[in-house]
Design an enzyme around this catalytic site. Sequence first.
Site, PDB file in Angstrom:
ATOM      1  N   ASP A   1       0.881  -1.167   0.000  1.00 60.78           N
ATOM      2  CA  ASP A   1       0.000   0.000   0.000  1.00 60.78           C
ATOM      3  C   ASP A   1       0.918   1.215   0.000  1.00 60.78           C
ATOM      4  OD1 ASP A   1      -1.644   2.128   0.573  1.00 60.78           O
ATOM      5  OD2 ASP A   1      -2.394   1.341   2.479  1.00 60.78           O
TER       6      ASP A   1
ATOM      7  N   LYS B   1       2.814  11.320  -3.413  1.00 59.77           N
ATOM      8  CA  LYS B   1       1.758  10.645  -4.168  1.00 59.77           C
ATOM      9  C   LYS B   1       0.782  11.649  -4.790  1.00 59.77           C
ATOM     10  CE  LYS B   1      -1.754   7.079  -3.387  1.00 59.77           C
ATOM     11  NZ  LYS B   1      -2.257   6.134  -2.370  1.00 59.77           N
TER      12      LYS B   1
ATOM     13  N   GLU C   1      -7.196   0.616  -4.571  1.00 62.24           N
ATOM     14  CA  GLU C   1      -7.220   0.517  -3.102  1.00 62.24           C
ATOM     15  C   GLU C   1      -8.557  -0.024  -2.572  1.00 62.24           C
ATOM     16  OE1 GLU C   1      -6.027   4.485  -2.064  1.00 62.24           O
ATOM     17  OE2 GLU C   1      -3.987   4.125  -2.780  1.00 62.24           O
TER      18      GLU C   1
ATOM     19  N   ASP D   1     -12.964   5.691   2.792  1.00 64.04           N
ATOM     20  CA  ASP D   1     -11.542   5.748   3.139  1.00 64.04           C
ATOM     21  C   ASP D   1     -11.167   7.154   3.606  1.00 64.04           C
ATOM     22  OD1 ASP D   1      -8.782   5.880   3.175  1.00 64.04           O
ATOM     23  OD2 ASP D   1      -8.484   4.818   1.293  1.00 64.04           O
TER      24      ASP D   1
END
Length: 618
Positions: A23, A87, A187, A211
């Site tokens: 991850d 990211k 994800e 999330d």
Amino acid sequence: MAKIGINIATGSLQQAEMIVGIDLGTTNSLVAIIHPDTKQPVALKEFNSSSLVPSIVHFDGFGNPTVGEQARTFLETDPKNTIFSAKRLMGKSYQDIKDNAQFFTYKVIDDDTASLVKVQVGNQFFSPIELSSFILKELKNRAEHILKTPVTKAVITVPAYFNDAQRQATRVAGKIAGLDVLRIVNEPTAASLAYGLGLRQDEEKTIAVYDLGGGTFDISILHISNGIFEVLSTNGDTYLGGDDIDRSIMEYWLTEGGITMEELQQHQSLLQSLRLKAEEAKKHLSTHDHFSTNWNGEVLSIKRTDFEQLIIGLINKTIKCCERALQDAKLTIAAIDSIVMVGGSTRVPAIKQAVGAFFGKPVNDSVNPDEVVALGAAIQADILAGNNKDFLLLDITPLSLGIETMGGLMDVLIPRNSKIPTSVGRQYTTHKDGQGSMRISVYQGERDMVKDNRKLAEFNLTGIPGMPAGMPKVEISFLINADGILVVKAKELRSGIEQFIEVTPQYGLTDEQVEGMLMDSITHAKDDMQTRALVEATTEAEQILAVTEKFISKNQQLLTSEEILATAGAMQALQLAVTINDKNLIQNKIEELNEISRPFAERAMDAAVSGALKGKSI
Ligand code: AMP
């Protein structure tokens, strides 16, 4: 041959090749594997430490990177050389991020163009891909240290909304870190897998994955059927998360103490220590009703009920996103079968309750929300390793699949990146009168001419009954089943004759080869377009020449000798244009030939119609 390694810690033998799940998060990253003994997914951690590696890279005075917990300590003391949230920059240009540029405390090159961003550290420039590769390299090293075995293969997760460029960037980052990235997985898909959702072949379900991490919020609606995960919609806020919760607690304390945030900002170290106290309070309140601490000689406290009041606005924002995601997926709340919680901030009980209340069902929260994505990636890795034959491979086609048509052109039936299983059918016909067989050549690749692609298989459909050119209807269908096996079928619909062949499309193609083929298709795109146009014009010319010749020999009596001469001249000119490969000339000459032949073609048509009428008895 598989290499066998010895685990120095336990003395046990273990297989050298282990595929890990990674991850690669905005704030934290981690690695998970399927434990060889328990067969359960576990997050890797060194003894007595956390599985989470902060996704932070710090560069020392010599430009050497350190990653993780150690790098985090430089966030406050050396912000210019400490890169967090790389990211957020993946696959982005400065134009994409300029509205949030103040978020980055390090130097993001501001060229205000559409080219991809770079980060400047001292006199060095780093792309987000390189920065991510440092994090991945650290994760790889850690995993190797813990597992005492080389780690060269990985599954890496990305947000469901990542586009092709961002996915590709993540793949390349893996490669630079020395990892063969076998699969990029969404994800929310990984999180669902960690809850065992989608692992039964006959399962059909709609899932909401909520999330809420440190700095981002994502809601994804997924539909699972036959082991295939489809993202129906995504929504969220890329600048909303646990950090905002911490900030609201800080503001609460400051208001009570009669200090403004601006005043505190003059004292960076006090500000940071207050931020840490706020985060501590937030975590404490997930399991207690009250929090109290000392800070700068004062007592700070907060009750859970007051805390919940503070974050109502933030919670409502996320619920609004959930509503929008449902709307985009054209679903009602009742259609959602399961809700999966991801991200550290979903530990806040008020958040769980609000999400459960909105969807009208209890949420899935039994798996550690920080680890759930990596655990799912490990499950996916295990499936890919072939250790779990009961599960489907969730796959997409890496390259387009198609057949060769007239003139050596590639006609794509299944475009690259299609989800599998999938099936497509298209009709073709013969180009010669009485053609009794048809050769079907199956190719894989992105180029316009089949000779530049990879041939996978070839077979003949024979026994087509004699018919004029263009009459037979041959349906060619491509079906890729869940195992990645392509079945190509050809069926002549008028006679019913059929033939099929099985191919394994990816067989023997490494990632490098796939990438090479994609790169080729980009470099040659312009040439390919020109070649395709020429081939198409030539094919059309040849067909027209054949038809005209046949027509003249059959219908001489309907034509004047001037017409026959003019037609012969135009045919010759067209033939010449074909011989010298001049696309524009070919098109001109086709036009001219059509002009000449149109009047007598119409005459012939009238004659045929009146003949047909005469033949009918009333
Ligand atoms: P992630 O990006 O998923 O690693 O989430 C990290 C966020 O979760 C940070 O904002 C943490 O402060 C927050 N977090 C971690 N543990 C808890 C907890 N027990 N209660 C509330 N928030 C938490």
